[in-house]
Design an enzyme around this catalytic site. Structure first.
Site, mmCIF file in Angstrom:
data_model
loop_
_atom_site.group_PDB
_atom_site.id
_atom_site.type_symbol
_atom_site.label_atom_id
_atom_site.label_comp_id
_atom_site.label_asym_id
_atom_site.label_seq_id
_atom_site.Cartn_x
_atom_site.Cartn_y
_atom_site.Cartn_z
ATOM 1 N N HIS A 12 -21.952 2.330 -47.085
ATOM 2 C CA HIS A 12 -22.109 1.773 -45.732
ATOM 3 C C HIS A 12 -23.434 1.010 -45.611
ATOM 4 C CE1 HIS A 12 -23.631 6.083 -44.551
ATOM 5 N NE2 HIS A 12 -24.664 5.326 -44.890
ATOM 6 N N HIS A 59 -28.836 7.359 -39.081
ATOM 7 C CA HIS A 59 -30.106 7.032 -39.738
ATOM 8 C C HIS A 59 -31.208 6.952 -38.683
ATOM 9 C CE1 HIS A 59 -26.773 5.588 -42.227
ATOM 10 N NE2 HIS A 59 -27.545 5.731 -43.272
ATOM 11 N N HIS A 193 -28.737 5.373 -55.137
ATOM 12 C CA HIS A 193 -29.834 4.545 -54.619
ATOM 13 C C HIS A 193 -31.049 5.394 -54.271
ATOM 14 C CE1 HIS A 193 -27.736 5.593 -50.832
ATOM 15 N NE2 HIS A 193 -28.605 4.948 -50.082
ATOM 16 N N GLU A 240 -26.142 11.142 -50.277
ATOM 17 C CA GLU A 240 -25.137 10.719 -49.280
ATOM 18 C C GLU A 240 -23.713 10.909 -49.811
ATOM 19 O OE1 GLU A 240 -25.686 6.833 -47.642
ATOM 20 O OE2 GLU A 240 -27.550 7.365 -46.645
HETATM 21 FE FE LIG Z 1 -26.691 5.839 -45.202
#
Ligand SMILES: [Fe+2]
Length: 284
Positions: A12, A59, A193, A240
């Site tokens: 996302h 977030h 990431h 995530e």
């Molecule tokens: Fe995220």
């Protein structure tokens, strides 16, 4: 009764929302990423799900360090796109499905998952980018959404096993909802990431693909991956991916892969995308 007919896994990445909003999805950089979603866009048009249970993380838009729910479910009528610092994305409001959401909340809580109930919140790129990837730029989103927010921002985050088990409980909840509804569950976030520190920019194509392999078929190996492995192999933000396990857990014992896409890099992350359907055991 309501049924979970498919699961979708997807990154996302906020930059993908920017590409959609600024009309750059066909350029040299973004073209190969968006091509991998074309199959899914056509498939979604044909499937016409009524509701998507959209597993994502906030977030620091709706929640901040004052309140960090481990698992939260949106039971509201509608949600506005959040302002993440440069104004809200120019996308439609997200329509909820309060009846289904309250039913799921009740079922999960009685099933011993202590959900936080959210009646009012804005939704950030974690939720709106997957909608854009799967539906493009409609006037109105063609599905209702039950947002399911997971804390993957602040340790301790839930274990893969707990996420998988939550998915199993979500399936029981949906299947006990009396109305006929075509429900999909999307697990978003990831893949490898790391956004800060000496390892910023870390990507791990091999590990990400092995993770996607493990979501197909009848193995449940992925539910046992420990946090330390995500951290070591996929960077600090790769955790995530536990959200994909909620989607996978909700599909039952066995899945079949309908579509798969992987691309490196996008921004400083890896893009992963998977469409799965449950393989129902044959009637005895
Ligand atoms: Fe995220």
């Amino acid at each position: 009764m309501a049924r979970i007919t498919a699961g979708v896994g997807s990154s996302h990445v906020p930059l993908l929302g920017v590409a959609v909003d600024q009309g750059k999805t066909g350029d040299d950089y973004f073209g190969p990423i968006f091509k991998g979603y074309e199959w899914t866009k056509a498939w979604e048009k044909a499937e016409k799900p009524d509701v998507v249970i959209l597993v994502y993380n906030d977030h620091a838009s709706a929640f901040d360090m004052k309140i960090v729910p481990t698992f939260a479910i949106g039971c509201g009528e509608r949600y506005k796109p959040a302002d993440e610092g440069w104004g809200p994305r120019p996308v439609p409001d997200v329509e909820g499905h309060p009846d289904l959401a309250w039913h799921i909340a009740q079922s999960l809580i009685l099933d011993e998952f202590d959900m936080t109930i959210i009646n009012e919140m804005d939704v950030d790129h974690g939720l709106t980018v997957p909608l854009s990837m799967m539906f493009g730029q409609p006037e109105k989103w063609p599905v209702k959404v039950v947002p399911l927010a997971v804390n993957v921002v602040t340790y301790p985050v839930p274990s893969g096993n707990r996420c998988w088990a939550l998915g199993e409980a979500i399936r029981r909840a949906v299947e006990s909802f009396p109305e006929d509804l075509n429900v999909q569950i999307w697990g978003t976030g990831g893949m490898s990431h790391q956004l800060q520190g000496p390892r910023a920019g870390l990507l791990n194509r091999e590990w990400d693909n092995r993770f996607m392999d493990q979501l197909v078929g009848n193995t449940d190996a992925a539910r046992w991956i420990p946090h330390i492995e995500y951290l070591r192999e996929t960077g600090s933000e790769g955790i995530e991916m536990v959200m994909w396990l909620i989607m996978r857990g909700a599909l039952g014992k066995e899945t079949r892969c309908l579509h798969r896409h992987y691309h490196i890099p996008c921004s400083n992350t890896a893009i992963g995308h998977l469409v799965l359907e449950p393989v129902e055991p044959e009637a005895a």
